[in-house]
Scaffold this active site. Sequence first.
Site, PDB file in Angstrom:
ATOM      1  N   PRO A 164      24.646  49.566  40.288  1.00 10.80           N
ATOM      2  CA  PRO A 164      23.281  49.964  40.665  1.00 10.80           C
ATOM      3  C   PRO A 164      22.866  49.205  41.921  1.00 10.80           C
ATOM      4  CG  PRO A 164      23.231  48.443  38.792  1.00 10.80           C
ATOM      5  CD  PRO A 164      24.675  48.739  39.073  1.00 10.80           C
ATOM      6  N   MET A 165      22.511  49.938  42.983  1.00 10.83           N
ATOM      7  CA  MET A 165      22.130  49.300  44.249  1.00 10.83           C
ATOM      8  C   MET A 165      20.820  49.890  44.745  1.00 10.83           C
ATOM      9  SD  MET A 165      25.762  49.094  46.288  1.00 10.83           S
ATOM     10  CE  MET A 165      26.430  50.677  45.736  1.00 10.83           C
ATOM     11  N   VAL A 166      19.846  49.019  44.969  1.00  9.57           N
ATOM     12  CA  VAL A 166      18.550  49.460  45.475  1.00  9.57           C
ATOM     13  C   VAL A 166      18.756  50.277  46.745  1.00  9.57           C
ATOM     14  CG1 VAL A 166      16.320  48.695  46.398  1.00  9.57           C
ATOM     15  CG2 VAL A 166      17.398  47.438  44.527  1.00  9.57           C
ATOM     16  N   ARG A 200      28.699  45.956  47.153  1.00 12.45           N
ATOM     17  CA  ARG A 200      28.863  45.960  48.620  1.00 12.45           C
ATOM     18  C   ARG A 200      30.242  46.409  49.071  1.00 12.45           C
ATOM     19  NH1 ARG A 200      26.685  40.030  49.788  1.00 12.45           N
ATOM     20  NH2 ARG A 200      27.750  39.772  47.783  1.00 12.45           N
ATOM     21  N   CYS A 222      18.849  40.979  37.550  1.00 10.82           N
ATOM     22  CA  CYS A 222      18.224  40.924  38.883  1.00 10.82           C
ATOM     23  C   CYS A 222      17.532  39.575  39.081  1.00 10.82           C
ATOM     24  CB  CYS A 222      17.214  42.056  39.036  1.00 10.82           C
ATOM     25  SG  CYS A 222      16.370  42.018  40.644  1.00 10.82           S
ATOM     26  N   ASN A 230      31.735  41.755  37.374  1.00  8.37           N
ATOM     27  CA  ASN A 230      30.995  42.088  38.589  1.00  8.37           C
ATOM     28  C   ASN A 230      30.816  40.830  39.429  1.00  8.37           C
ATOM     29  OD1 ASN A 230      27.566  42.475  39.354  1.00  8.37           O
ATOM     30  ND2 ASN A 230      29.162  43.636  40.370  1.00  8.37           N
TER      31      ASN A 230
END
Length: 316
Positions: A31-33, A239, A114, A214
Amino acid sequence: MFGDIGETKECQLKDPMDLFHSGQVVKICAPMVRYSKLAFRTLVRKYSCDLCYTPMIVAADFVRSAKARDSEFTTNKGDHPLIVQFAAKEAQVLCDAARIICPFADGIDLNCGCPQRWAISEGYGACLINKPELVKDMVRHVRSQIDNPKFSVSIKIRIHEDLKKTVDLCQKAEAAGVSWITVHGRSIEERHQPVHYDAIKIIKQSMSIPIVANGDIKTLKDAENVHHLTEADGIMVARGLLANPAMFAGYEETPVQCIQDWVDIALEHGTPFTCFHHHLMYMMERITSKQEKKVFNVLSSTSAVLDYLNDHYGVW
Protein backbone atom coordinates in the site's frame (compact mmCIF):
# COMPACT_ATOMS: atom_id res chain seq x y z
CA MET A 1 -15.72 3.61 -6.83
CA PHE A 2 -18.80 1.97 -8.17
CA GLY A 3 -18.34 2.33 -11.93
CA ASP A 4 -17.17 -1.23 -12.60
CA ILE A 5 -18.46 -2.91 -9.52
CA GLY A 6 -21.30 -4.84 -11.11
CA GLU A 7 -18.85 -6.87 -13.16
CA THR A 8 -16.49 -7.28 -10.24
CA LYS A 9 -19.20 -8.65 -8.02
CA GLU A 10 -20.32 -11.36 -10.42
CA CYS A 11 -17.32 -13.60 -10.88
CA GLN A 12 -13.90 -12.11 -10.26
CA LEU A 13 -13.40 -12.29 -6.49
CA LYS A 14 -10.63 -14.66 -5.39
CA ASP A 15 -9.37 -16.27 -2.22
CA PRO A 16 -6.00 -14.63 -1.44
CA MET A 17 -5.10 -17.52 0.84
CA ASP A 18 -4.85 -19.73 -2.24
CA LEU A 19 -1.66 -17.82 -3.06
CA PHE A 20 -0.10 -18.71 0.27
CA HIS A 21 -1.05 -22.35 -0.20
CA SER A 22 0.56 -22.49 -3.66
CA GLY A 23 4.03 -23.38 -2.38
CA GLN A 24 5.48 -20.27 -4.07
CA VAL A 25 6.63 -17.07 -2.36
CA VAL A 26 3.79 -14.57 -2.80
CA LYS A 27 4.92 -11.37 -4.58
CA ILE A 28 3.03 -8.36 -3.25
CA CYS A 29 2.66 -4.67 -4.17
CA ALA A 30 2.58 -2.62 -0.96
CA PRO A 31 0.00 0.00 0.00
CA MET A 32 1.54 3.31 -1.12
CA VAL A 33 0.01 6.74 -0.60
CA ARG A 34 -0.93 8.21 -4.01
CA TYR A 35 0.81 5.45 -5.95
CA SER A 36 -0.72 1.97 -5.52
CA LYS A 37 -3.92 2.93 -7.30
CA LEU A 38 -5.80 1.01 -9.97
CA ALA A 39 -3.66 2.02 -12.97
CA PHE A 40 -0.38 1.09 -11.25
CA ARG A 41 -1.85 -2.14 -9.89
CA THR A 42 -2.87 -3.00 -13.44
CA LEU A 43 0.72 -2.44 -14.58
CA VAL A 44 2.47 -4.54 -11.92
CA ARG A 45 -0.01 -7.39 -12.38
CA LYS A 46 1.26 -7.65 -15.98
CA TYR A 47 4.74 -8.29 -14.56
CA SER A 48 4.24 -11.19 -12.15
CA CYS A 49 2.88 -9.36 -9.11
CA ASP A 50 0.55 -11.81 -7.34
CA LEU A 51 -1.32 -9.58 -4.88
CA CYS A 52 -1.95 -5.83 -4.72
CA TYR A 53 -2.96 -3.48 -1.92
CA THR A 54 -4.73 -0.14 -2.24
CA PRO A 55 -3.27 2.94 -0.59
CA MET A 56 -4.34 3.33 3.05
CA ILE A 57 -7.93 4.61 3.41
CA VAL A 58 -9.26 6.12 6.65
CA ALA A 59 -12.15 3.79 7.50
CA ALA A 60 -14.25 6.43 9.29
CA ASP A 61 -14.19 8.74 6.25
CA PHE A 62 -14.91 5.83 3.93
CA VAL A 63 -17.97 4.79 5.93
CA ARG A 64 -19.27 8.33 6.40
CA SER A 65 -18.83 9.79 2.93
CA ALA A 66 -19.85 8.53 -0.51
CA LYS A 67 -17.52 11.19 -1.93
CA ALA A 68 -14.60 9.67 -0.02
CA ARG A 69 -15.51 6.21 -1.31
CA ASP A 70 -15.60 7.41 -4.90
CA SER A 71 -12.30 9.29 -4.69
CA GLU A 72 -10.38 6.76 -2.58
CA PHE A 73 -11.30 3.47 -4.22
CA THR A 74 -11.65 2.31 -7.81
CA THR A 75 -11.40 -1.18 -9.20
CA ASN A 76 -12.35 -3.29 -12.20
CA LYS A 77 -12.87 -6.95 -13.01
CA GLY A 78 -9.17 -7.65 -13.61
CA ASP A 79 -8.02 -6.05 -10.37
CA HIS A 80 -7.82 -9.21 -8.25
CA PRO A 81 -6.80 -10.50 -5.84
CA LEU A 82 -7.08 -7.10 -4.15
CA ILE A 83 -6.59 -6.07 -0.52
CA VAL A 84 -8.01 -2.76 0.70
CA GLN A 85 -5.95 -1.27 3.52
CA PHE A 86 -7.78 0.71 6.18
CA ALA A 87 -6.67 2.96 9.01
CA ALA A 88 -9.04 2.38 11.93
CA LYS A 89 -9.13 2.54 15.72
CA GLU A 90 -12.66 1.27 16.42
CA ALA A 91 -13.82 -2.26 15.75
CA GLN A 92 -17.30 -1.38 14.49
CA VAL A 93 -16.04 1.31 12.12
CA LEU A 94 -13.61 -1.18 10.59
CA CYS A 95 -16.44 -3.72 10.29
CA ASP A 96 -18.68 -1.19 8.57
CA ALA A 97 -15.91 -0.35 6.08
CA ALA A 98 -15.25 -4.06 5.50
CA ARG A 99 -18.94 -4.70 4.83
CA ILE A 100 -19.06 -1.93 2.24
CA ILE A 101 -15.94 -3.15 0.46
CA CYS A 102 -16.54 -6.89 0.77
CA PRO A 103 -18.39 -7.40 -2.54
CA PHE A 104 -15.64 -5.62 -4.49
CA ALA A 105 -12.34 -6.74 -2.93
CA ASP A 106 -10.81 -9.98 -1.70
CA GLY A 107 -9.84 -8.81 1.78
CA ILE A 108 -8.99 -5.93 4.07
CA ASP A 109 -5.78 -5.05 5.88
CA LEU A 110 -5.58 -3.07 9.12
CA ASN A 111 -2.71 -0.60 9.09
CA CYS A 112 -0.71 -1.04 12.30
CA GLY A 113 2.54 0.22 10.84
CA CYS A 114 2.26 3.80 9.53
CA PRO A 115 4.77 5.86 11.58
CA GLN A 116 3.61 9.29 10.40
CA ARG A 117 2.82 11.73 13.20
CA TRP A 118 -0.65 12.61 11.96
CA ALA A 119 -1.67 8.93 11.92
CA ILE A 120 -0.31 8.22 15.38
CA SER A 121 -1.87 11.38 16.84
CA GLU A 122 -5.24 10.23 15.47
CA GLY A 123 -4.82 6.79 17.03
CA TYR A 124 -4.10 5.07 13.71
CA GLY A 125 -1.16 3.20 12.26
CA ALA A 126 1.88 2.16 14.24
CA CYS A 127 0.49 3.17 17.66
CA LEU A 128 -1.77 0.10 17.37
CA ILE A 129 1.17 -2.25 17.90
CA ASN A 130 1.00 -1.10 21.54
CA LYS A 131 -2.71 -1.99 21.73
CA PRO A 132 -2.78 -5.75 21.08
CA GLU A 133 -6.21 -6.25 22.69
CA LEU A 134 -7.72 -3.59 20.42
CA VAL A 135 -6.12 -5.16 17.32
CA LYS A 136 -7.43 -8.57 18.42
CA ASP A 137 -10.90 -7.11 18.95
CA MET A 138 -10.94 -5.43 15.52
CA VAL A 139 -9.85 -8.62 13.73
CA ARG A 140 -12.40 -10.71 15.64
CA HIS A 141 -15.25 -8.28 14.90
CA VAL A 142 -14.58 -8.28 11.16
CA ARG A 143 -14.28 -12.07 11.16
CA SER A 144 -17.66 -12.42 12.92
CA GLN A 145 -19.52 -9.87 10.76
CA ILE A 146 -18.33 -10.80 7.26
CA ASP A 147 -20.14 -13.87 5.97
CA ASN A 148 -17.71 -14.71 3.16
CA PRO A 149 -15.15 -17.20 4.60
CA LYS A 150 -12.76 -16.46 1.70
CA PHE A 151 -12.58 -12.75 2.58
CA SER A 152 -9.17 -12.21 4.19
CA VAL A 153 -8.45 -10.06 7.22
CA SER A 154 -4.76 -9.19 7.59
CA ILE A 155 -2.65 -6.68 9.50
CA LYS A 156 0.57 -4.82 8.64
CA ILE A 157 2.83 -4.01 11.57
CA ARG A 158 6.17 -2.62 12.66
CA ILE A 159 8.26 -4.31 15.33
CA HIS A 160 8.87 -3.39 18.97
CA GLU A 161 12.33 -2.91 20.40
CA ASP A 162 11.33 -5.77 22.72
CA LEU A 163 10.45 -8.44 20.17
CA LYS A 164 8.48 -10.45 22.75
CA LYS A 165 5.81 -7.73 22.55
CA THR A 166 5.61 -8.15 18.78
CA VAL A 167 5.28 -11.92 19.04
CA ASP A 168 2.54 -11.46 21.65
CA LEU A 169 0.68 -9.05 19.35
CA CYS A 170 0.96 -11.46 16.42
CA GLN A 171 -0.22 -14.44 18.48
CA LYS A 172 -3.22 -12.49 19.76
CA ALA A 173 -4.11 -11.51 16.19
CA GLU A 174 -3.71 -15.13 15.07
CA ALA A 175 -6.05 -16.28 17.86
CA ALA A 176 -8.63 -13.73 16.65
CA GLY A 177 -8.55 -15.19 13.13
CA VAL A 178 -6.15 -12.97 11.20
CA SER A 179 -5.31 -14.43 7.77
CA TRP A 180 -1.67 -13.33 7.58
CA ILE A 181 0.59 -10.65 9.02
CA THR A 182 2.95 -8.36 7.11
CA VAL A 183 5.97 -7.33 9.16
CA HIS A 184 7.97 -4.22 8.31
CA GLY A 185 11.22 -5.01 10.08
CA ARG A 186 11.77 -1.62 11.72
CA SER A 187 10.49 -0.01 14.91
CA ILE A 188 8.31 3.11 14.91
CA GLU A 189 11.37 5.32 15.48
CA GLU A 190 13.48 3.77 12.73
CA ARG A 191 13.32 5.24 9.23
CA HIS A 192 16.47 4.49 7.21
CA GLN A 193 18.24 2.12 9.57
CA PRO A 194 18.87 -1.44 8.36
CA VAL A 195 15.81 -3.70 8.40
CA HIS A 196 15.79 -6.34 11.14
CA TYR A 197 15.21 -9.41 8.99
CA ASP A 198 16.25 -11.59 11.92
CA ALA A 199 13.23 -10.26 13.83
CA ILE A 200 10.92 -11.22 10.96
CA LYS A 201 12.37 -14.73 11.06
CA ILE A 202 11.69 -15.05 14.80
CA ILE A 203 8.10 -13.91 14.26
CA LYS A 204 7.69 -16.38 11.40
CA GLN A 205 8.97 -19.22 13.60
CA SER A 206 6.50 -18.24 16.34
CA MET A 207 3.40 -18.37 14.13
CA SER A 208 1.39 -20.92 12.19
CA ILE A 209 -0.20 -18.40 9.79
CA PRO A 210 1.62 -16.87 6.78
CA ILE A 211 4.07 -14.04 7.43
CA VAL A 212 4.99 -11.47 4.79
CA ALA A 213 8.36 -9.66 4.95
CA ASN A 214 8.57 -5.96 4.11
CA GLY A 215 11.34 -3.37 4.08
CA ASP A 216 14.13 -2.24 1.72
CA ILE A 217 13.52 -4.80 -1.03
CA LYS A 218 14.65 -3.16 -4.27
CA THR A 219 15.26 -6.06 -6.68
CA LEU A 220 14.17 -9.62 -7.28
CA LYS A 221 17.54 -10.72 -5.90
CA ASP A 222 16.79 -8.76 -2.72
CA ALA A 223 13.42 -10.51 -2.52
CA GLU A 224 15.07 -13.92 -2.83
CA ASN A 225 17.65 -13.01 -0.17
CA VAL A 226 14.99 -11.74 2.25
CA HIS A 227 12.95 -14.89 1.74
CA HIS A 228 16.07 -16.93 2.53
CA LEU A 229 16.86 -14.85 5.63
CA THR A 230 13.32 -14.74 7.05
CA GLU A 231 11.60 -17.87 5.67
CA ALA A 232 8.62 -15.56 5.02
CA ASP A 233 5.69 -16.79 2.94
CA GLY A 234 5.43 -13.55 0.97
CA ILE A 235 7.52 -10.52 0.03
CA MET A 236 5.96 -7.04 -0.04
CA VAL A 237 7.66 -4.29 -2.05
CA ALA A 238 7.00 -0.56 -2.22
CA ARG A 239 9.71 1.72 -3.64
CA GLY A 240 11.39 -1.12 -5.50
CA LEU A 241 8.26 -1.52 -7.61
CA LEU A 242 7.94 2.22 -8.15
CA ALA A 243 11.47 2.24 -9.55
CA ASN A 244 10.92 -0.92 -11.59
CA PRO A 245 7.33 -2.18 -11.95
CA ALA A 246 8.70 -5.22 -13.84
CA MET A 247 10.92 -6.22 -10.90
CA PHE A 248 8.98 -9.36 -9.98
CA ALA A 249 9.26 -10.58 -13.56
CA GLY A 250 13.06 -10.60 -13.22
CA TYR A 251 14.00 -7.33 -14.94
CA GLU A 252 16.90 -5.48 -13.30
CA GLU A 253 15.67 -2.13 -14.57
CA THR A 254 12.46 -0.89 -16.13
CA PRO A 255 12.18 -2.27 -19.69
CA VAL A 256 10.94 0.02 -22.46
CA GLN A 257 7.92 -2.26 -22.93
CA CYS A 258 6.92 -1.53 -19.33
CA ILE A 259 7.09 2.21 -20.02
CA GLN A 260 4.90 1.66 -23.08
CA ASP A 261 2.46 -0.39 -20.98
CA TRP A 262 2.30 2.37 -18.36
CA VAL A 263 1.53 4.99 -20.98
CA ASP A 264 -1.24 2.83 -22.46
CA ILE A 265 -2.76 1.97 -19.07
CA ALA A 266 -2.51 5.47 -17.63
CA LEU A 267 -4.13 7.07 -20.67
CA GLU A 268 -6.86 4.44 -20.71
CA HIS A 269 -7.60 5.06 -17.02
CA GLY A 270 -7.49 8.85 -17.30
CA THR A 271 -4.66 9.06 -14.77
CA PRO A 272 -4.05 12.68 -13.64
CA PHE A 273 -0.93 14.17 -15.20
CA THR A 274 1.04 14.59 -11.96
CA CYS A 275 0.61 10.91 -11.07
CA PHE A 276 1.31 9.80 -14.66
CA HIS A 277 4.50 11.88 -14.75
CA HIS A 278 5.73 10.95 -11.24
CA HIS A 279 5.47 7.24 -11.99
CA LEU A 280 7.56 7.74 -15.12
CA MET A 281 10.14 9.74 -13.16
CA TYR A 282 10.51 6.81 -10.76
CA MET A 283 10.53 4.21 -13.54
CA MET A 284 13.18 6.05 -15.57
CA GLU A 285 15.46 6.94 -12.64
CA ARG A 286 17.94 4.14 -13.36
CA ILE A 287 17.90 4.38 -17.14
CA THR A 288 18.31 8.13 -17.73
CA SER A 289 21.31 10.43 -17.37
CA LYS A 290 21.35 13.47 -15.06
CA GLN A 291 20.94 15.74 -18.05
CA GLU A 292 17.97 13.77 -19.35
CA LYS A 293 16.36 13.89 -15.89
CA LYS A 294 16.68 17.67 -15.82
CA VAL A 295 14.72 17.85 -19.05
CA PHE A 296 12.17 15.12 -18.39
CA ASN A 297 11.33 16.00 -14.80
CA VAL A 298 10.19 19.54 -15.62
CA LEU A 299 7.88 18.58 -18.48
CA SER A 300 4.43 19.96 -17.68
CA SER A 301 1.91 18.29 -19.99
CA THR A 302 0.95 14.83 -21.17
CA SER A 303 1.68 15.76 -24.77
CA ALA A 304 5.20 16.97 -23.87
CA VAL A 305 5.89 13.71 -22.00
CA LEU A 306 4.59 11.63 -24.90
CA ASP A 307 6.73 13.58 -27.39
CA TYR A 308 9.80 13.03 -25.19
CA LEU A 309 9.15 9.30 -24.83
CA ASN A 310 8.57 8.95 -28.56
CA ASP A 311 11.77 10.82 -29.42
CA HIS A 312 14.00 9.00 -26.92
CA TYR A 313 12.49 5.51 -26.53
CA GLY A 314 10.14 4.99 -29.46
CA VAL A 315 7.21 4.89 -27.02
CA TRP A 316 4.01 6.41 -28.37
